[in-house]
Design a protein around this motif. Structure first.
Motif, PDB file in Angstrom:
ATOM      1  N   ILE A   9     -34.535 -45.322  32.872  1.00 56.51           N
ATOM      2  CA  ILE A   9     -35.666 -45.687  32.033  1.00 56.51           C
ATOM      3  C   ILE A   9     -35.953 -47.168  32.258  1.00 56.51           C
ATOM      4  O   ILE A   9     -35.050 -48.005  32.167  1.00 56.51           O
ATOM      5  CB  ILE A   9     -35.373 -45.431  30.541  1.00 56.51           C
ATOM      6  N   ALA A  10     -37.211 -47.477  32.569  1.00 61.54           N
ATOM      7  CA  ALA A  10     -37.571 -48.857  32.897  1.00 61.54           C
ATOM      8  C   ALA A  10     -38.728 -49.327  32.025  1.00 61.54           C
ATOM      9  O   ALA A  10     -39.548 -48.531  31.552  1.00 61.54           O
ATOM     10  CB  ALA A  10     -37.968 -48.957  34.372  1.00 61.54           C
ATOM     11  N   ASP A  11     -38.784 -50.641  31.824  1.00 65.15           N
ATOM     12  CA  ASP A  11     -39.936 -51.240  31.152  1.00 65.15           C
ATOM     13  C   ASP A  11     -41.151 -51.072  32.058  1.00 65.15           C
ATOM     14  O   ASP A  11     -41.126 -51.490  33.216  1.00 65.15           O
ATOM     15  CB  ASP A  11     -39.668 -52.727  30.898  1.00 65.15           C
ATOM     16  N   PRO A  12     -42.224 -50.442  31.564  1.00 63.48           N
ATOM     17  CA  PRO A  12     -43.367 -50.151  32.445  1.00 63.48           C
ATOM     18  C   PRO A  12     -44.085 -51.395  32.942  1.00 63.48           C
ATOM     19  O   PRO A  12     -44.775 -51.344  33.959  1.00 63.48           O
ATOM     20  CB  PRO A  12     -44.277 -49.293  31.570  1.00 63.48           C
ATOM     21  N   GLU A  13     -43.928 -52.522  32.251  1.00 62.56           N
ATOM     22  CA  GLU A  13     -44.592 -53.748  32.664  1.00 62.56           C
ATOM     23  C   GLU A  13     -43.737 -54.564  33.632  1.00 62.56           C
ATOM     24  O   GLU A  13     -44.168 -54.926  34.715  1.00 62.56           O
ATOM     25  CB  GLU A  13     -44.944 -54.600  31.432  1.00 62.56           C
ATOM     26  N   SER A  14     -42.487 -54.834  33.237  1.00 63.61           N
ATOM     27  CA  SER A  14     -41.631 -55.718  34.035  1.00 63.61           C
ATOM     28  C   SER A  14     -40.780 -54.980  35.056  1.00 63.61           C
ATOM     29  O   SER A  14     -40.305 -55.574  36.025  1.00 63.61           O
ATOM     30  CB  SER A  14     -40.704 -56.515  33.105  1.00 63.61           C
ATOM     31  N   GLY A  15     -40.549 -53.684  34.837  1.00 62.73           N
ATOM     32  CA  GLY A  15     -39.666 -52.927  35.710  1.00 62.73           C
ATOM     33  C   GLY A  15     -38.200 -53.069  35.360  1.00 62.73           C
ATOM     34  O   GLY A  15     -37.336 -52.473  36.019  1.00 62.73           O
ATOM     35  N   THR A  16     -37.884 -53.823  34.330  1.00 59.82           N
ATOM     36  CA  THR A  16     -36.495 -54.016  33.905  1.00 59.82           C
ATOM     37  C   THR A  16     -35.888 -52.691  33.448  1.00 59.82           C
ATOM     38  O   THR A  16     -36.518 -51.937  32.700  1.00 59.82           O
ATOM     39  CB  THR A  16     -36.423 -55.033  32.748  1.00 59.82           C
ATOM     40  N   ILE A  17     -34.652 -52.412  33.896  1.00 55.02           N
ATOM     41  CA  ILE A  17     -33.980 -51.176  33.489  1.00 55.02           C
ATOM     42  C   ILE A  17     -33.526 -51.317  32.045  1.00 55.02           C
ATOM     43  O   ILE A  17     -32.879 -52.300  31.670  1.00 55.02           O
ATOM     44  CB  ILE A  17     -32.787 -50.878  34.416  1.00 55.02           C
ATOM     45  N   LEU A  18     -33.843 -50.317  31.228  1.00 53.27           N
ATOM     46  CA  LEU A  18     -33.587 -50.384  29.789  1.00 53.27           C
ATOM     47  C   LEU A  18     -32.296 -49.660  29.417  1.00 53.27           C
ATOM     48  O   LEU A  18     -31.889 -48.703  30.093  1.00 53.27           O
ATOM     49  CB  LEU A  18     -34.773 -49.766  29.038  1.00 53.27           C
ATOM     50  N   PRO A  19     -31.660 -50.052  28.326  1.00 49.50           N
ATOM     51  CA  PRO A  19     -30.396 -49.431  27.918  1.00 49.50           C
ATOM     52  C   PRO A  19     -30.589 -48.051  27.313  1.00 49.50           C
ATOM     53  O   PRO A  19     -31.712 -47.642  26.975  1.00 49.50           O
ATOM     54  CB  PRO A  19     -29.857 -50.418  26.873  1.00 49.50           C
ATOM     55  N   THR A  20     -29.494 -47.336  27.163  1.00 52.83           N
ATOM     56  CA  THR A  20     -29.476 -45.990  26.589  1.00 52.83           C
ATOM     57  C   THR A  20     -30.186 -45.973  25.237  1.00 52.83           C
ATOM     58  O   THR A  20     -29.976 -46.855  24.401  1.00 52.83           O
ATOM     59  CB  THR A  20     -28.026 -45.516  26.418  1.00 52.83           C
ATOM     60  N   GLY A  21     -31.036 -44.982  25.045  1.00 59.33           N
ATOM     61  CA  GLY A  21     -31.714 -44.805  23.770  1.00 59.33           C
ATOM     62  C   GLY A  21     -33.007 -45.568  23.619  1.00 59.33           C
ATOM     63  O   GLY A  21     -33.722 -45.402  22.630  1.00 59.33           O
ATOM     64  N   THR A  22     -33.352 -46.411  24.613  1.00 59.90           N
ATOM     65  CA  THR A  22     -34.581 -47.205  24.547  1.00 59.90           C
ATOM     66  C   THR A  22     -35.705 -46.483  25.260  1.00 59.90           C
ATOM     67  O   THR A  22     -35.535 -45.977  26.364  1.00 59.90           O
ATOM     68  CB  THR A  22     -34.372 -48.582  25.190  1.00 59.90           C
ATOM     69  N   ARG A  23     -36.870 -46.445  24.632  1.00 64.97           N
ATOM     70  CA  ARG A  23     -38.002 -45.762  25.234  1.00 64.97           C
ATOM     71  C   ARG A  23     -38.640 -46.622  26.321  1.00 64.97           C
ATOM     72  O   ARG A  23     -38.822 -47.831  26.158  1.00 64.97           O
ATOM     73  CB  ARG A  23     -39.049 -45.437  24.173  1.00 64.97           C
ATOM     74  N   GLY A  24     -38.969 -45.973  27.427  1.00 63.22           N
ATOM     75  CA  GLY A  24     -39.645 -46.653  28.523  1.00 63.22           C
ATOM     76  C   GLY A  24     -40.143 -45.635  29.534  1.00 63.22           C
ATOM     77  O   GLY A  24     -40.170 -44.425  29.266  1.00 63.22           O
ATOM     78  N   GLU A  25     -40.527 -46.114  30.718  1.00 60.88           N
ATOM     79  CA  GLU A  25     -41.033 -45.216  31.745  1.00 60.88           C
ATOM     80  C   GLU A  25     -39.893 -44.468  32.418  1.00 60.88           C
ATOM     81  O   GLU A  25     -38.886 -45.055  32.826  1.00 60.88           O
ATOM     82  CB  GLU A  25     -41.808 -45.987  32.809  1.00 60.88           C
ATOM     83  N   ILE A  26     -40.054 -43.162  32.555  1.00 63.19           N
ATOM     84  CA  ILE A  26     -39.081 -42.331  33.253  1.00 63.19           C
ATOM     85  C   ILE A  26     -39.232 -42.551  34.751  1.00 63.19           C
ATOM     86  O   ILE A  26     -40.340 -42.480  35.292  1.00 63.19           O
ATOM     87  CB  ILE A  26     -39.291 -40.839  32.931  1.00 63.19           C
TER      88      ILE A  26
END
Length: 549
Positions: free
Chosen positions: A373-390
């Motif tokens: 799961i990544a931040d759709p703007e920055s591309g940063t990989i997000l931690p478990t349970g955080t909503r972002g781009e699949i």
């Protein structure tokens, strides 16, 4: 035992398998078992299906279609659709399914973008005159191919009356065959990594994009899904999806060919016809999105006691999942998520999991696929349970978009991750949960609202059969939710009563400011694959109070 061994071997070697290998295996081990049944009464055994595909492949070779050529296919689900798809696959030609709801210019764009050298089409389907539509786009269909509009197109084959003058009839096309030796030589050249299909899909770009999928992509995907769903050779699978959609081609047609079970299909989805086929053909499996199942359960002819369902899959929220299991009797139902660019399935429930897990809308990826799961703007990989781009990486990811390297580069990262454009979360066990499309997110006063979140709560109301939510303008908050609701047959509820019921069950920023009752969604706009078209629904919302003058 031999049949089961053959299925087991295929499940574990699908990535070295070609579509033609499925036809051969099924014809050998299940020659007299039914393979394909269409609602117009046609029935093919596995042996007959193999012979049908081989005859079409031979006719294609006789007309100059070769390995790597692109072949357009514009018709409803039926024997000829499967015959063209399988015949092209046998000789390494690439099928380009064309959505039957497209208009002339859109069809021409699809054929031109993929440089189709041949087109197989129905002269009429669902009251649309495709012969006239195509002739308007490419006048050379009446005078002689190739023409100026579609210069790559050199062969047209038409099913039905009123065909353009240069188009061959199906019988005339099939009359000319090459030798068995020439056919065998062409089949031998095909590999598992060869392209099998181009799936055109809409997205954020101005024009649809053609997803390039290989035999490996699609067959391994079908085998993985069949394993998760526990599909057996003696199952009878009702397909409600159009074959021109990858959920119809991979997750219905190829799942059936992978396992040797029987596929039953209407030319297009209609709830009453689907219910009749489920009953008369004693179907044990079916599949679809939430709208398809909701329309069947809301239909006047719905009689759950007449169904024989054991399982299948649904791309639906927990409330609809539970109703399919409990009301329709599909106790082994699995939840699926995917997209065309991933062949399409990424995660799928296992039929051996507890019902509450399968209904929850959270599932594990197939072996060999990685999720993040990544931040759709920055591309940063997000931690478990955080909503972002699949994002997904692995064997099911497309080769790219046909003749579109720039868009391909934006969709696939340098290290091979597919940006899905969908929102989701991963839990500690690695299960994926879907939150909606990035482009569908409604921005309410600084808060992000996924329409599916609101729709799921609405579907828990005992009077509601279907619910759809879109964003509409608001002077204070920028956007607010507008809900459209179809009630169950015989049920009564006012918009005011529904809002009062909803208010204590949902956060205030998610609460719809407008609720509209509709008799159905088909008159507003649905895709051929049974999805409500949100853009048309939003446009419809703006014609209603308080927006209409």
């Amino acid at each position: 035992m031999a049949e089961e061994n053959a299925r087991f071997q295929l499940m574990n070697s699908a990535w070295t398998t070609r579509l033609g290998d499925l036809l051969q295996r099924n014809a050998k081990f299940r020659p007299d078992a039914e393979a394909l049944i269409t609602s117009d009464g046609r029935r093919l055994t596995h042996l007959a299906l193999r012979e049908e595909a081989y005859a079409t492949a031979s006719a294609m070779l006789s007309q100059g279609i070769r390995h790597g050529d692109f072949v357009g296919l514009l018709m409803g689900n039926g024997v000829e659709w499967v015959s063209v798809f399988a015949g092209a696959a046998l000789i390494g030609a690439i099928t380009v399914p064309v959505n039957t709801r497209l208009k002339g210019a859109e069809i021409a764009f699809t054929l031109q973008k993929s440089q189709c050298c041949a087109l197989f089409f129905a002269t009429r389907f669902l009251n649309v005159d495709f012969a006239a539509m195509l002739s308007e786009e490419e006048p050379a269909l009446a005078s002689g191919l190739p023409g100026a509009a579609l210069p790559a197109l050199r062969l047209a084959v038409a099913l039905g009356e009123g065909a353009p003058r240069t188009a061959l009839s199906w019988d005339a096309f099939r009359a000319k065959q090459v030798s068995n030796a020439a056919l065998d030589k062409a089949i031998a050249k095909v590999g598992a990594e060869d392209r099998l299909l181009v799936q055109f899909t809409s997205g954020t770009t101005a024009h649809p994009k053609g997803v390039l999928l290989t035999h490996h992509n699609m067959l391994r995907n079908a085998a993985a899904v069949a394993d998760r769903l526990g599909v057996r050779a003696d199952d009878r699978y009702l397909n409600c999806r159009p074959f021109f959609h990858v959920a119809g081609s991979t997750l219905s047609l190829l799942v059936a060919l992978t396992t040797g079970c029987c596929l039953i299909t209407p030319p297009s989805f209609e709830a009453g016809l689907a219910l009749r086929l489920l009953e008369e053909e004693r179907c044990t499996l079916t599949s679809g999105n939430d709208s398809i199942f909701q329309m069947m359960m809301a239909h006047p002819d719905f009689r759950p006691e007449r169904l024989h369902l054991r399982g299948g899959w649904a791309a639906a929220g927990p409330e609809t999942m539970r109703r399919i299991m409990d009301v329709m009797g599909a106790k082994a139902l699995g939840w699926c998520y995917g997209l065309s660019e991933a062949s399409p399935n990424i995660v799928c429930s296992d039929y051996r999991e507890a019902p509450e897990i399968r209904a929850s809308g959270r599932a594990l990826p197939h072996p060999g696929l990685d999720l993040r799961i990544a931040d759709p703007e920055s591309g940063t990989i997000l931690p478990t349970g955080t909503r972002g781009e699949i994002q997904v990486r692995g064997w099911s990811v497309m080769q790219g978009y046909v003749n579109d390297p720039e868009v391909t580069a934006k969709t696939l990262t340098a290290d091979g991750w597919l940006r899905t454009g969908d929102l989701g979360t991963l839990d500690a066990e690695g299960r994926l949960g879907l939150a909606g499309r990035l482009k569908d997110v409604i921005r309410v006063g600084g808060e992000n609202v996924a329409p599916a979140e609101v729709e799921e709560v609405l579907l828990a109301h005992p009077a509601i059969a279907m619910a759809q939510v879109v964003g509409v303008p608001d002077a204070r908050l920028g956007e607010v939710c507008a809900a459209f609701v179809q009630l169950k047959l015989g049920a009564e509820a006012s918009p005011e009563a529904l809002l009062a019921w909803l208010k204590p069950r949902i956060a205030n920023f998610r609460l719809p400011r407008h609720v509209h009752l509709v008799p159905d969604f088909e008159t507003i706009g649905m895709t051929a694959s049974g999805k409500v078209q949100k853009t048309k629904l939003r446009a419809h919302a703006l014609t209603l109070p308080p927006f209409a003058a």
